[in-house]
Enzyme design. Structure first.
Site, PDB file in Angstrom:
ATOM      1  N   ARG A 200     -41.777  38.673  33.928  1.00 24.02           N
ATOM      2  CA  ARG A 200     -42.646  38.704  33.086  1.00 24.02           C
ATOM      3  C   ARG A 200     -42.052  39.377  31.986  1.00 24.02           C
ATOM      4  NH1 ARG A 200     -47.447  41.430  32.011  1.00 24.02           N
ATOM      5  NH2 ARG A 200     -46.933  42.902  33.337  1.00 24.02           N
TER       6      ARG A 200
ATOM      7  N   GLU B  11     -53.510  33.666  35.468  1.00 23.06           N
ATOM      8  CA  GLU B  11     -52.043  33.773  35.838  1.00 23.06           C
ATOM      9  C   GLU B  11     -52.064  33.887  37.259  1.00 23.06           C
ATOM     10  OE1 GLU B  11     -49.979  33.069  33.735  1.00 23.06           O
ATOM     11  OE2 GLU B  11     -50.651  33.787  31.901  1.00 23.06           O
TER      12      GLU B  11
ATOM     13  N   ASN C 168     -50.856  44.596  42.069  1.00 28.54           N
ATOM     14  CA  ASN C 168     -49.504  45.014  42.226  1.00 28.54           C
ATOM     15  C   ASN C 168     -48.960  45.675  40.812  1.00 28.54           C
ATOM     16  OD1 ASN C 168     -49.807  42.575  40.679  1.00 28.54           O
ATOM     17  ND2 ASN C 168     -47.755  41.748  41.406  1.00 28.54           N
TER      18      ASN C 168
ATOM     19  N   ASP D 287     -67.816  36.734  42.397  1.00 31.79           N
ATOM     20  CA  ASP D 287     -68.643  35.288  42.373  1.00 31.79           C
ATOM     21  C   ASP D 287     -69.729  35.545  41.314  1.00 31.79           C
ATOM     22  OD1 ASP D 287     -66.873  33.979  43.790  1.00 31.79           O
ATOM     23  OD2 ASP D 287     -68.297  33.402  45.268  1.00 31.79           O
TER      24      ASP D 287
ATOM     25  N   THR E 136     -59.457  45.928  44.466  1.00 32.96           N
ATOM     26  CA  THR E 136     -59.837  47.010  45.200  1.00 32.96           C
ATOM     27  C   THR E 136     -58.931  48.059  45.559  1.00 32.96           C
ATOM     28  OG1 THR E 136     -61.417  45.470  46.279  1.00 32.96           O
ATOM     29  CG2 THR E 136     -61.128  47.680  47.333  1.00 32.96           C
TER      30      THR E 136
ATOM     31  N   CYS F 145     -45.193  38.619  41.122  1.00 27.85           N
ATOM     32  CA  CYS F 145     -45.539  37.119  40.987  1.00 27.85           C
ATOM     33  C   CYS F 145     -44.374  36.552  40.601  1.00 27.85           C
ATOM     34  CB  CYS F 145     -46.805  36.979  40.011  1.00 27.85           C
ATOM     35  SG  CYS F 145     -46.385  37.432  38.237  1.00 27.85           S
TER      36      CYS F 145
HETATM   37  N1  NAD Z   1     -48.860  34.973  37.457  1.00 26.80           N
HETATM   38  C1  NAD Z   1     -49.110  36.112  37.324  1.00 26.80           C
HETATM   39  O1  NAD Z   1     -49.156  36.964  36.156  1.00 26.80           O
HETATM   40  C2  NAD Z   1     -49.238  37.200  38.605  1.00 26.80           C
HETATM   41  C3  NAD Z   1     -49.287  38.457  38.191  1.00 26.80           C
HETATM   42  C4  NAD Z   1     -49.454  39.290  39.473  1.00 26.80           C
HETATM   43  C5  NAD Z   1     -49.820  38.992  40.656  1.00 26.80           C
HETATM   44  N2  NAD Z   1     -50.042  37.614  40.671  1.00 26.80           N
HETATM   45  C6  NAD Z   1     -50.491  36.768  41.869  1.00 26.80           C
HETATM   46  O2  NAD Z   1     -51.515  37.688  42.563  1.00 26.80           O
HETATM   47  C7  NAD Z   1     -51.473  37.542  44.065  1.00 26.80           C
HETATM   48  C8  NAD Z   1     -51.358  39.016  44.491  1.00 26.80           C
HETATM   49  O3  NAD Z   1     -52.450  39.694  44.017  1.00 26.80           O
HETATM   50  P1  NAD Z   1     -53.782  39.965  44.810  1.00 26.80           P
HETATM   51  O4  NAD Z   1     -53.397  40.115  46.206  1.00 26.80           O
HETATM   52  O5  NAD Z   1     -54.382  41.166  44.119  1.00 26.80           O
HETATM   53  O6  NAD Z   1     -54.626  38.779  44.598  1.00 26.80           O
HETATM   54  P2  NAD Z   1     -56.379  38.425  44.825  1.00 26.80           P
HETATM   55  O7  NAD Z   1     -56.469  36.955  44.377  1.00 26.80           O
HETATM   56  O8  NAD Z   1     -56.645  38.485  46.259  1.00 26.80           O
HETATM   57  O9  NAD Z   1     -57.090  39.287  43.908  1.00 26.80           O
HETATM   58  C9  NAD Z   1     -56.958  39.489  42.580  1.00 26.80           C
HETATM   59  C10 NAD Z   1     -58.334  39.842  42.124  1.00 26.80           C
HETATM   60  O10 NAD Z   1     -59.166  38.932  42.204  1.00 26.80           O
HETATM   61  C11 NAD Z   1     -60.359  39.474  42.635  1.00 26.80           C
HETATM   62  N3  NAD Z   1     -61.405  38.704  43.651  1.00 26.80           N
HETATM   63  C12 NAD Z   1     -61.416  38.493  44.752  1.00 26.80           C
HETATM   64  N4  NAD Z   1     -62.160  37.520  45.017  1.00 26.80           N
HETATM   65  C13 NAD Z   1     -62.804  37.429  43.944  1.00 26.80           C
HETATM   66  C14 NAD Z   1     -63.873  36.246  43.500  1.00 26.80           C
HETATM   67  N5  NAD Z   1     -64.620  35.450  44.460  1.00 26.80           N
HETATM   68  N6  NAD Z   1     -64.261  36.225  42.244  1.00 26.80           N
HETATM   69  C15 NAD Z   1     -63.556  36.977  41.369  1.00 26.80           C
HETATM   70  N7  NAD Z   1     -62.605  37.750  41.679  1.00 26.80           N
HETATM   71  C16 NAD Z   1     -62.192  38.033  42.836  1.00 26.80           C
HETATM   72  C17 NAD Z   1     -59.692  40.725  43.545  1.00 26.80           C
HETATM   73  O11 NAD Z   1     -60.654  41.740  43.974  1.00 26.80           O
HETATM   74  C18 NAD Z   1     -58.600  41.181  42.571  1.00 26.80           C
HETATM   75  O12 NAD Z   1     -59.340  42.031  41.560  1.00 26.80           O
HETATM   76  C19 NAD Z   1     -50.137  36.805  44.402  1.00 26.80           C
HETATM   77  O13 NAD Z   1     -50.533  35.486  44.587  1.00 26.80           O
HETATM   78  C20 NAD Z   1     -49.470  37.114  43.083  1.00 26.80           C
HETATM   79  O14 NAD Z   1     -48.377  35.928  42.736  1.00 26.80           O
HETATM   80  C21 NAD Z   1     -49.776  36.555  39.679  1.00 26.80           C
END
Ligand code: NAD
Length: 483
Positions: free
Chosen positions: A445, A258, A162, A223, A188, A292
């Protein structure tokens, strides 16, 4: 429809100072949330290449940490300048890749340059300390401890879609200034924007191996990266499910996470309803609620609920809806799966008797802004994070009930409290189980030097410029035994 500037260009990954094609021979198509075509391709980096990148990072990190802080600062300042030079190109990529308006995408790039500069300034004012042994009973005055902060080594930065530039640089800049090397894995969808950001860093002349951009599906190489013995610290932002999986897989490395949120806006009976409604609307619906810290539920006192709902409804119906290219507030969601999920939450609430006041219309990935009244705690939407433009209203009979529902959530990112009684606001804030509480303001944020954290399912550890630097360094104690 504007033709895509990124066409179907294939992007390379970046390792040890070179842009490369993966030996896997595979690429991943990057789709736009609102354009019909594939807007770019990124390399599906193999595990062997991950090993090579981490090895290169380790070798480079030693020399990088040896450089003076002023030398490292100069590279980061150049990076910030390059981002500003490239802001039009990067913003257009962000817009097409994640469906954010051009104005917001530009703000993201400029905010990122500011973030980098502030990070450098902050690091330049961090000093160690010294202490004598005799402060402790029986300790000797001849022992002098010199306590410094040193880098952790190789930091793995994983970011969500995002804010593909800002949330990535918010990990990379503190890591680099503190003397770490970085393995950066963008989401991605977000990988094209992340690649442009790394092009800017490359232009700044960063030595080889210090920053490495690894593209590939998180589900394929995530992973492997997380479990890799060459990773010394992980800074992750993303969904709670992904984060929990990551926490289970990683072993004995510091983690900052986060994660998701379900931020409530508590509206007391004495609130300025006009102000509250304005904050709630921008908090809930900007960028289609794909933040988020978006306001994801309203807990309003029943005595003022009708009036608040009336105001919210007028404002929701005035929101602009459509393509980000026309500057709309409510834009298509990142992908079909996300739109299906949000639609499912709305349907579940409607089926269980909630009153859908406006919205509940869908065209492709575009969900119209939806306001739902009389939501109760039996409904999924009371608890689940939609990441979409839908706002449930839960009517409460007291402050206590609002706080109970707020705290019952599995999440704990932020809470907003709207009230004219500052004493009451502080009393409620002290009972709320979230990382931050906003009084008379929407959850958000930043400013970026404020500590930013989630508790419970919303994360662990703290970000925010100073806190991020701290999390990517450790104390090192050298004790001088004087004769
Ligand atoms: N708290 C915060 O600061 C904050 C900020 C922005 C977004 N978010 C949260 O992020 C989510 C939306 O973002 P998203 O759809 O990109 O999240 P996501 O969890 O689908 O992906 C986040 C990242 O993790 C990677 N990923 C996926 N599987 C993985 C694995 N097995 N091991 C390591 N990395 C892996 C993805 O490729 C991507 O780079 C929402 O839940 C939102 O609330 C939190």
């Amino acid at each position: 429809m504007t033709p895509s500037i990124v066409a179907t260009r294939e992007y390379k990954f970046f390792m040890d100072g070179e842009w490369r094609e993966s030996r896997s021979g595979e690429t991943i198509d990057i789709h736009s949330p609102y354009l019909p075509e594939v807007i770019g391709k990124v390399q599906a980096v193999s595990r062997v290449e991950v090993d090579e990148a981490i090895e290169a990072a380790h070798l480079a990190q030693i020399k990088w940490a040896d450089k003076s802080l002023q030398e490292r600062s100069a590279y980061l300042y150049k990076w910030a300048d390059e981002l500003v030079h490239m802001q039009d190109e990067i913003a257009e990529t962000i817009m097409k890749e994640v469906g954010k308006t051009l104005a917001d995408a530009k703000k993201e790039v400029v905010r990122t340059a500011d973030f980098i500069r502030y990070t450098v300034g902050e690091a330049q004012h961090i000093n160690g300390e010294s202490m004598r042994g005799d402060n402790f009973p029986g300790g000797s005055k001849s022992k002098l401890a010199i306590v410094e902060r040193v880098p952790l080594g190789v930091v793995l930065a994983i970011s969500p879609f995002n804010y593909p530039v800002n949330l990535s640089a918010a990990k990379i800049a503190p890591a680099l200034i503190a003397g770490n090397a970085v393995i950066f894995k963008p989401a991605t969808q977000g990988a094209l924007s992340g690649t442009k950001m790394i092009q800017a860093l490359h232009k700044a002349g960063l030595p080889n191996g210090i920053i490495n951009l690894i593209t590939g599906r998180g589900s394929d190489i995530g992973d492997y990266l997380v479990e890799h013995p060459g990773i010394n610290m992980i800074s992750f932002t993303g969904g709670t499910k992904t984060g929990k999986n990551l926490a289970k897989k990683s072993a004995m490395v510091p983690l900052v996470m986060e994660l998701g949120g379900k931020d409530p806006a508590i509206v007391r009976e004495d609130a300025d309803l006009y102000e509250a409604a304005n904050h709630i609307i921008s908090g809930a619906f900007s960028y289609s609620g794909q933040r988020c810290t978006a306001i994801k539920r309203v807990l309003v006192h029943e005595n003022v609920a009708d009036e608040l709902v009336k105001q919210l409804r007028v404002e929701v119906e005035n929101l602009t809806v459509g393509s980000p290219e026309d500057g709309n507030t409510v834009v298509p969601l990142i992908d079909t799966k996300s739109a299906d999920f949000v639609e499912g939450l709305i349907k579940d609430a409607a089926r269980q008797g909630a009153e859908v006041l406006t919205g509940n219309k869908r065209e492709g990935n575009l969900i119209y802004p939806t306001l739902i009244d009389y939501v109760n705690t039996e409904m999924r939407i009371a608890w689940e994070e939609p990441f979409g433009p839908v706002l449930p209203i839960i009517r409460c009979t007291s402050d206590e009930e609002a706080v109970n529902i707020a705290n019952k959530s599995e999440y704990g990112l932020q809470t907003s409290i709207f009230t004219r009684d500052i004493n009451k606001a502080f009393a409620l804030a002290s009972k709320i189980e979230t990382g931050s509480v906003q009084i008379n303001g929407r959850s958000e944020r930043g400013p970026d030097h404020f500590p930013f954290l989630g508790v419970k399912g919303s994360g662990m550890g703290v970000q925010g410029i100073r806190k991020s630097i701290d999390s990517m360094t450790r104390e090192k104690v050298i004790v001088l035994n004087l004769s």
